[in-house]
Design a protein around this motif. Structure first.
Motif, short mmCIF file in Angstrom:
data_model
loop_
_atom_site.label_atom_id
_atom_site.label_comp_id
_atom_site.label_asym_id
_atom_site.label_seq_id
_atom_site.Cartn_x
_atom_site.Cartn_y
_atom_site.Cartn_z
N TRP A 191 -13.79 30.45 45.27
CA TRP A 191 -13.24 30.16 43.95
C TRP A 191 -14.36 30.08 42.92
O TRP A 191 -14.18 30.45 41.76
N GLY A 192 -15.53 29.62 43.35
CA GLY A 192 -16.66 29.62 42.44
C GLY A 192 -17.04 31.02 42.02
O GLY A 192 -17.36 31.27 40.84
N TRP A 193 -17.01 31.96 42.97
CA TRP A 193 -17.29 33.36 42.64
C TRP A 193 -16.26 33.88 41.64
O TRP A 193 -16.62 34.53 40.65
N VAL A 194 -14.98 33.60 41.89
CA VAL A 194 -13.92 34.09 41.00
C VAL A 194 -14.10 33.54 39.59
O VAL A 194 -14.04 34.30 38.60
N GLU A 195 -14.35 32.25 39.48
CA GLU A 195 -14.50 31.63 38.16
C GLU A 195 -15.71 32.21 37.42
O GLU A 195 -15.64 32.52 36.23
N LEU A 253 -7.31 37.18 29.54
CA LEU A 253 -8.51 36.84 30.30
C LEU A 253 -8.81 35.35 30.24
O LEU A 253 -9.20 34.75 31.26
N ALA A 254 -8.61 34.73 29.09
CA ALA A 254 -8.90 33.30 28.96
C ALA A 254 -7.99 32.47 29.86
O ALA A 254 -8.42 31.45 30.41
N VAL A 255 -6.74 32.91 30.03
CA VAL A 255 -5.81 32.19 30.91
C VAL A 255 -6.25 32.33 32.37
O VAL A 255 -6.29 31.34 33.12
N LEU A 256 -6.58 33.54 32.79
CA LEU A 256 -7.03 33.76 34.16
C LEU A 256 -8.30 32.96 34.45
O LEU A 256 -8.44 32.34 35.52
N HIS A 257 -9.21 32.94 33.50
CA HIS A 257 -10.44 32.17 33.67
C HIS A 257 -10.13 30.68 33.75
O HIS A 257 -10.71 29.96 34.57
N GLY A 258 -9.20 30.22 32.93
CA GLY A 258 -8.84 28.81 32.95
C GLY A 258 -8.24 28.39 34.27
O GLY A 258 -8.56 27.31 34.79
N ARG A 280 -11.01 28.15 36.77
CA ARG A 280 -11.82 26.96 36.52
C ARG A 280 -11.15 25.72 37.11
O ARG A 280 -11.80 24.87 37.72
N ILE A 281 -9.84 25.64 36.94
CA ILE A 281 -9.09 24.51 37.53
C ILE A 281 -9.23 24.50 39.04
O ILE A 281 -9.43 23.46 39.67
N THR A 329 -16.77 26.37 46.83
CA THR A 329 -17.26 27.28 47.88
C THR A 329 -16.15 27.74 48.83
O THR A 329 -16.40 28.59 49.68
N ARG A 330 -14.94 27.19 48.69
CA ARG A 330 -13.87 27.56 49.63
C ARG A 330 -13.32 28.95 49.29
O ARG A 330 -13.39 29.38 48.12
N PRO A 331 -12.76 29.68 50.27
CA PRO A 331 -12.25 31.03 50.01
C PRO A 331 -11.13 31.02 48.98
O PRO A 331 -10.27 30.13 48.98
N ALA A 332 -11.14 32.02 48.11
CA ALA A 332 -10.12 32.12 47.07
C ALA A 332 -8.89 32.88 47.52
O ALA A 332 -7.86 32.84 46.85
N TRP A 333 -8.98 33.61 48.61
CA TRP A 333 -7.82 34.32 49.13
C TRP A 333 -7.94 34.42 50.64
O TRP A 333 -9.01 34.19 51.22
N LYS A 334 -6.82 34.73 51.27
CA LYS A 334 -6.79 34.83 52.73
C LYS A 334 -7.37 36.16 53.16
O LYS A 334 -7.11 37.21 52.58
N TRP A 335 -8.19 36.10 54.20
CA TRP A 335 -8.81 37.32 54.71
C TRP A 335 -7.88 38.00 55.69
O TRP A 335 -7.53 39.16 55.57
N SER A 336 -7.42 37.27 56.68
CA SER A 336 -6.54 37.82 57.70
C SER A 336 -5.88 36.66 58.42
O SER A 336 -6.37 35.54 58.41
#
Length: 329
Positions: A236-240, A171-176, A179-180, A188-195
């Motif tokens: 990406w902010g949501w993911v972090e 989990l610490a690696v995924l969070h890191g 964070r990067i 605020t940019r999308p963390a993954w492609k929607w379509s």
């Protein structure tokens, strides 16, 4: 933790119109502490809600219209039922830089909102008071419990987002990594492609959510009927911040300090959230119970094919009848 075996009980009728607001329900808005309005829907409760009251919180990118069938079924069982959107999604505005990306500065903002809604809702409804949350909603309900912000009589979590389904990394690696990613570009940019085509659902999205083609089509219908409900990827902010909040739940003693009865419904076939994390949470919670599904259920257990959904609803009913019986008038 107790693992509960439940036999499916067929729902009566099957005549509910999932593409209409039930006559017994009332839609409104609710002002949060800072004045931000969120959507709300209420069923006053059959028999004046003498069974008690349920507050339901949907998942990331969700909206309460997807759960009208379940909410109305609880209403017909005698519960006073309320559901609300989360700030920043569905018909309750956006917090990012566009109309579809889901963003939040910190999950504690949502916990604050839940605590505020809880206090108001509890003061106006009859007990016992039950909190139910799906996916991210389930995560936030548990987070509010761990942070001692709410005091329900019982809790129901369906496919709770207590870990992500993805690379088997610490989990610490995924969070890191997340964070990067918030530092190398706008958080605020999308963390993954929607379509490949903007605004169009990914081709395999239904395979992640439900085996039931008609219930999946209901969601698409509501998105077309009410365009303000449409939401795509998280930021990406949501993911972090999601990983940060999961780490809060993983702290030693966090779940072990929760004395509320909690029912966890989870499926080993979930490709969005971590089933092992949900099962482990049911073990850590002093009064945790687990209803586990396999390949017959995908992420949206309450919107699955009838045999699966019936078993889930029967499990919830049995749990609530046992741990949150009606108050004596």
């Amino acid at each position: 933790m107790e693992e509960v075996a439940i036999t499916g009980i067929p729902a009566q009728g099957r005549t509910f119109d999932r593409r209409a607001i039930a006559p017994a329900a009332r839609e409104s808005t609710f002002a949060l502490a800072d004045g931000h309005d969120i959507r709300r829907i209420d069923w006053p409760g059959a028999n004046d809600g003498l069974r008690g009251s349920i507050l339901f919180l949907p998942g990331r990118g969700d909206f309460y219209e997807k759960y009208l069938e379940t909410l109305d079924q609880w209403h017909r069982d005698g519960w006073r039922v309320t559901a609300v959107d989360w700030r920043g999604q569905a018909g309750s505005g956006r917090l990012g830089e566009d109309a579809v990306t889901g963003h939040i500065a910190d999950f504690s903002d949502w916990v604050d909102d839940l605590a505020y809604v809880w206090r108001s809702w509890k003061s106006e409804t009859r007990g016992p008071h039950v909190l139910a949350g799906h996916s991210m909603g389930g995560h936030l309900v548990l987070r509010a419990l761990v942070d001692h912000r709410i005091d329900p009589d019982a809790v129901v979590l369906t496919a709770p987002m207590l870990g992500m389904s993805g690379p088997p990394l610490p989990l610490a690696v995924l969070h890191g990594v997340a964070r990067i990613m918030t530092k190398v570009g706008k958080p605020t940019r999308p963390a993954w492609k929607w379509s490949e085509k903007p605004g169009e659902m990914p081709a395999n999205r239904r395979d992640l959510l439900t085996h039931d083609a008609e219930r999946y089509a209901d969601e698409l219908w509501w998105r077309e009927k009410r365009p303000e409900l449409v939401m795509g990827p998280g930021s990406w902010g949501w993911v972090e911040r999601a990983y940060a909040s999961v780490r809060r739940l993983e702290e030693a003693g966090a779940m072990e300090d929760v004395e509320v009865p909690v029912l966890v419904l989870s499926t080993a076939a979930d490709k969005l959230v971590s089933h092992p994390s949900a099962a482990r949470a049911a073990q850590r919670l002093p009064k945790g119970e687990l209803v586990a599904f396999g390949n017959e259920a995908r992420h949206e257990i309450l919107r699955e094919v009838d045999p699966v959904r019936d078993r889930a609803m029967a499990g919830v009913a049995e749990f609530l009848n046992r741990v949150a019986p009606p108050e004596v008038a």
